[in-house]
Enzyme design. Structure first.
Site, PDB file in Angstrom:
ATOM      1  CD  GLU A 109       3.101  -3.812  -5.838  1.00 50.02           C
ATOM      2  OE1 GLU A 109       4.234  -4.323  -5.910  1.00 50.02           O
ATOM      3  OE2 GLU A 109       2.236  -4.171  -5.001  1.00 50.02           O
ATOM      4  CG  ASP A 164       0.049  -9.142  -4.756  1.00 50.71           C
ATOM      5  OD1 ASP A 164       0.988  -9.944  -4.939  1.00 50.71           O
ATOM      6  OD2 ASP A 164       0.228  -7.908  -4.647  1.00 50.71           O
ATOM      7  CG  ASP A 165       0.780 -10.832  -0.825  1.00 52.76           C
ATOM      8  OD1 ASP A 165       1.525 -11.818  -0.778  1.00 52.76           O
ATOM      9  OD2 ASP A 165       1.062  -9.796  -1.457  1.00 52.76           O
TER      10      ASP A 165
HETATM   11  N1  ADE Z   1       5.749  -9.799  -1.975  1.00 51.34           N
HETATM   12  C1  ADE Z   1       4.533 -10.151  -1.568  1.00 51.34           C
HETATM   13  N2  ADE Z   1       3.608  -9.305  -2.066  1.00 51.34           N
HETATM   14  C2  ADE Z   1       4.270  -8.393  -2.812  1.00 51.34           C
HETATM   15  C3  ADE Z   1       3.880  -7.281  -3.605  1.00 51.34           C
HETATM   16  N3  ADE Z   1       2.598  -6.906  -3.726  1.00 51.34           N
HETATM   17  N4  ADE Z   1       4.837  -6.568  -4.216  1.00 51.34           N
HETATM   18  C4  ADE Z   1       6.113  -6.935  -4.103  1.00 51.34           C
HETATM   19  N5  ADE Z   1       6.530  -7.978  -3.387  1.00 51.34           N
HETATM   20  C5  ADE Z   1       5.616  -8.717  -2.756  1.00 51.34           C
HETATM   21 ZN    ZN Z   2       3.065  -9.815  -5.904  1.00 54.04          ZN
END
Ligand code: ADE
Ligand code: ZN
Length: 326
Positions: A189, A267-268
């Protein structure tokens, strides 16, 4: 609507700014540095992780977590999801003053409520946080294997992948593997292709969280395809965090065309102004995937899910396209 599945979502990262405000008022916490105009405030990966930690501190009881999981899953089911695996973090619970067992029980209660209301199936993946270091990640693995829960079927590692070496976490992943948990690691990432290769070599996961920067190394892409490693891709997250400038630059389609197994994930979601429905919409509009390939992505996710074979078969049966009348 194409049936969807999500393998990569952090439960603390599903809290909406409105819910965060509600909890902040309840607990008397000033979150004005992290929320403005109903959006989270951060400007890069480091400040995102700081905001994420601050918001997670607003969830302090088992009921807070039951409510959080129930909200996330009922919304997901409304968007057409039949399955979700979300990441949990006992480190965040402990930091918020919550007993990790109560945290897990609260989340399990939220899963039960959502399942009863919508039929959505769900499992949890316990995670350690890479930037806290190998001992903390090993502790997370020891805790979850010493306190097994039927809904926790995987172990993973999130956090800042620019810190430490994958091999430093070998013992934690060996502990989780020996206990029969499925394995996934955030890599590729913010760190490049090497981080994906290192994670595969040292930790032997069946899935990689993100993994998209593997595209920078042709041999690694070939290896991912040959070994059937599944990438938990989160395009909206990658664009929001600046890993790529635009969806057109995102390697999702190139990886898929090279034979790598890819899935779609949020993801979030509120941190990145996305949700699983939007990720599927982007795949349709930008990556030009219509219903059949989108259903194929869901099938890849179900096949890679950390679930028992009976449940997997039931979920796969839901993906058969409905016969059109002649
Ligand atoms: N924790 C929450 N979202 C994350 C992300 N995109 N990458 C790494 N850790 C995380
Ligand atoms: Zn993540």
């Amino acid at each position: 609507m194409v049936a969807k599945a999500e393998l990569h979502c952090h439960i603390e990262g599903t809290a909406s700014p409105a819910l965060a405000r509600e909890k902040a008022a309840l607990y008397g916490v000033d979150i004005s540095a992290f929320v403005r105009d109903d959006a989270y405030i951060w400007h890069d990966f480091t400040s995102f992780l700081v905001a994420y930690d601050a918001i997670s501190m607003l969830f302090r009881t088992a009921e807070d977590y039951a409510d959080l999981a129930e909200r996330y899953l009922t919304r997901l089911a409304r968007d057409g999801a039949i399955y979700s695996e979300f990441f949990i973090s006992t480190d965040h619970a402990v930091s918020a003053g919550l007993d990790p067992q109560a945290y897990i029980e609260g989340l399990a209660e939220g899963i039960r409520r959502a399942r009863n209301a919508t039929g959505i199936e769900c499992r949890m993946i316990a995670t350690g946080l890479r930037h806290i270091g190998p001992e903390a990640v090993e502790h997370a693995a020891r805790f979850v294997t010493a306190n097994p829960h039927p809904l926790i079927t995987g172990f993973g590692m999130a956090g800042d992948e620019r810190m430490h070496h994958a091999a430093d976490f070998r013992r934690a992943f060996d502990i989780a593997r020996d206990a029969g948990l499925g394995l996934t690691v955030h890599a590729g990432e913010f760190a490049g292709a090497t981080s994906v290769r290192d994670a595969l070599d040292a930790l032997k996961p069946s899935r990689i969280g993100h993994g998209v920067r593997a595209i920078e190394d042709r041999d690694l892409v070939k290896r991912l395809a040959e070994e059937g490693i599944v990438l938990e891709c989160c395009p909206g997250s990658n664009i929001a965090l600046g890993v790529y400038d635009s969806f057109e630059d995102h390697p999702f389609k190139a990886l898929s065309d090279a034979g790598v197994k890819v899935t779609l994930n949020s993801d979030d979601p509120p941190f990145f102004h996305t949700d699983l429905g939007r990720e599927y919409d982007i795949a349709c509009d930008v990556f030009r995937l219509d219903d059949d390939p989108l259903r194929g992505i869901t099938r890849t996710a179900i096949k890679a899910a950390f679930i028992d074979e009976e449940t997997r078969a039931k979920l796969l049966a839901k993906l058969l396209p409905v016969e059109k009348p002649a």
